[in-house]
Each structure stands twice: as C-alpha cells, then as structure tokens.
Design an enzyme around this catalytic site. Sequence first.
Site, mmCIF file in Angstrom:
data_model
loop_
_atom_site.group_PDB
_atom_site.id
_atom_site.type_symbol
_atom_site.label_atom_id
_atom_site.label_comp_id
_atom_site.label_asym_id
_atom_site.label_seq_id
_atom_site.Cartn_x
_atom_site.Cartn_y
_atom_site.Cartn_z
ATOM 1 N N HIS A 270 2.509 -0.408 4.942
ATOM 2 C CA HIS A 270 3.256 -1.549 4.579
ATOM 3 C C HIS A 270 5.061 -1.328 4.668
ATOM 4 C CE1 HIS A 270 5.289 1.084 1.663
ATOM 5 N NE2 HIS A 270 4.059 1.804 1.015
ATOM 6 N N ASP B 250 -12.352 12.615 -5.306
ATOM 7 C CA ASP B 250 -12.230 14.238 -4.891
ATOM 8 C C ASP B 250 -11.578 14.769 -6.047
ATOM 9 O OD1 ASP B 250 -11.397 16.499 -3.767
ATOM 10 O OD2 ASP B 250 -12.490 15.836 -1.932
ATOM 11 N N SER C 268 1.270 6.545 0.916
ATOM 12 C CA SER C 268 0.975 5.226 1.863
ATOM 13 C C SER C 268 1.002 5.543 3.087
ATOM 14 C CB SER C 268 2.133 4.170 1.402
ATOM 15 O OG SER C 268 2.083 4.187 0.208
#
Length: 433
Positions: free
Chosen positions: A239, A366, A381
């Site tokens: 992003h 997990d 990110s």
Amino acid sequence: MTNYKNKRFFLLFFILIVFSLFACYDLVNVLTFPNNVRVFENEKQPIDVNFPFKVSTLQEENEFLRIQENNYTTTYVNPIKKGKTNLELNFLGLIPIKKVTVNIMPKLKVIPGGQCIGVKLNTKGVLVVGTEDIKGIDGKKYNPSHEAGIAIGDTILEINGEKVKDSQHVISVINENKEKSLKLKVKRKNRTFKTSITPVQTYEEKDYKIGLWVRDKTAGVGTLTFYEPNSKVFGALGHAITDIDTGLLLTVEKGEVIKSKVASIKQGKRGKPGEIKGIFYDTNRPIGKLEYNTKFGIYGHLYKPMDNSIYSKPIEVAGQHEIKVGKATILTTIENSTVEEYDVYIEKVSKQRSCSTKGMVIKVTDKRLLKRTGGIVQGMSGSPIIQNGKLVGAITHVFVNDPTKGYGIFIEWMIDKAQIQQYESKLARRGCP
C-alpha cells in the site's frame, strides 16, 4: 386448451425476460472488460465472459494462444508463447463488441521477502499540512495562504521559478524576499496551477511568514515483499506511504531503503491495531533506492541481493485465478532481523479486473504469531503470502475489530507496478491503471 396456451406463453415470456436480464448483465460485463490483459506463457487461464457472448481470436491460426470452451460455461485462453495478440469479444460469435489486447509474458520467478526494512522518503517539493492566521506587525490578522488559494494537501513545487528543495528552503526564500510578492507553482491532485503570495511580518518574532505548515520528508518501517534477482527490482508494503496528517500519497523526490530490525511489538487487540517498532541501522549504507510510491506499494532497486534463509531460490508468482481458499503461509519478521514463516488461512478471494489492495481476506492461524502479535499488526504490511509454493500476494491491512484477520493484495498487481517487463534481465514500463 386456451389456458394451456396462456401458461406456455407466460412461461416463454418469463424465460425471455430472465434471458434478457442475464444478457444485459453480461453485456455490461463485456463492455467493462479491460482493454489490456496480461497472462503467463503456458498457463491456461479462464476469461470472465459468459454465453451468449464469446471470445475469439482475430487470426484463424493464432501463433500466440488458443481459445478453449467448456460447454459454454467457461472460456479459457491457453497462451503458447511470449508475445502480443488481440482477442475479440462478440455476441453469439457474430457481432463484435470489444477488442482486447493480450500480453503473453514469460513465467516470472522472484525471491520472496519478509525482512523488516526502514524507509526514508523525501517528497517532491513540500506538502501543505496546515494553514494558520498570522498576527502582523500592525497587530491585525492576515491569512496569505487563503488569499493565494492554497489548501491543505497542496504541494508547492516552485517559488519564483526555483525548484523547492525542502521546508528550510521555503523559510529561507520567504525571509530573503520579505514583503515582496512570491510566485508559486502548486500541484493539487492531478493538476498544476500558479498563484502569488505575499509574506507578512509577524508581530512577535518580526520574521516573515505565509501562514503555511509544510512537510518534506517521512520515515517508517515495513516489510519487503519480493525482489527480482536479475534486475534487483523490489516491491514492498503493498500500500502507499501517506502523510500522517492529510492521508495523501507522498510523491518521491528521493528515497532510500535501509536495514532495520524489530525493537518492540505492541500486540493487536480488538479495536486497537498493534504495531511493530523498528530501529534503523547502517543508515550510511542503504540497501536500496526507493523510486515509486504508489497506492499499491513502494518500488525501487536493491543495491545487492538480500538473504532469505527460508527461500534462497526464486519461486513463481501466481495469477489471481490460481489462488484458492485454503491454507497458506506468510513470511515476516517479529524479532530482531530474523525472517520466519507462519501459517495463515485464505478465507476469501475476490476476482478483480483492476488494482486493489483488498483482493484476499487472510486469517492468522499460527499459534506462535498469535501469541506474540495478536495477529496482523502495523509494520507487517508487505509480508509475502505463499500458497502451493508460489508467491500469491502480500498483507496490506488489518481488520480493526479482529486483528487475527486482514486484507491481502494480489501479487500480480504489485508485479505490474514494479514495472518489470522482461523478467530475464532488463526493465521496461508497464502496469495497471
């Protein structure tokens, strides 16, 4: 008998209406089909065009691809070799509706990332992040920025024909010219305009101001998604880097990627996103050059390869049609500078014809990662998502109300934005709009 005919008539009429509705929906689907598509060599791919519309090649014997139909329900293109060709979308194979250019690319392999990286970015010009009234030497209030038509989010590119270097440069030019009118070149979104502004001498400090707060740089941490081993072109974040005050995308004048390691983690909780805090080191020896800041990630060139102990060799990138709901893994760094692999589950895959950062919904499964971070946190990110041995995407956003879940971008959009055309060695420009 008449009653039977009426029933049959209404049945046929109903079928016709339903058929027409579906035909109208599919017509919109065809008309909005992308003008350009990219497929990989020797990889059969479905085309989202349904009966009564058909896909056909403009050449009887097309050397680049073949069209395959599956009982009028699914149409596939079967790319044969690298090159460019055209397809036609038509009604019942008779009436042409739209022409589509198909670029057939060689299979691409990249080194997946997962490393925590530091990003330093200097903007083009200076970004206006605030305005204020000024109390002049005469005790009156002035607002030069308002009179000049400058707004928050604008970028000042030039003053008196001179390219703006940074915020200190702006202050220097203002105080050199004092009460003289300044000619500004300003960018607002996609347009550029010129205006004039006259500095005001302040009552308290006796210096000169124009009533603007500006910013010229930013820095932060994120995660490397991939790099192409021959060109060393990299993609990260998934992003944009945006201004903290205005939320606007920052344009890159110059930028660097530097080594970083995780210093601490604030665990994500419902309603409160977590965060990775990193420390930059070896700041005098950047590991790469940042060239583009886009809505779909940041891109540039690495100066040398980056080690990945889990995936030391390149792996294939997957098209969105290959991604399935089911088990996957992500690579990310949550301690020092060590990349580790964690289990996730792809809960949803949304077909997309144009770039978006929200192509997949990912759930962290997990237990190690959930215990340490609570799920997805800021700073993760760009963490690459891998399924069936292929790179399929990258983490982009966390769900505020459920930090175990987040969005992922399809890797094909990041590859497009990375502007890698010839995957073997050289670069060329291409990309999604």
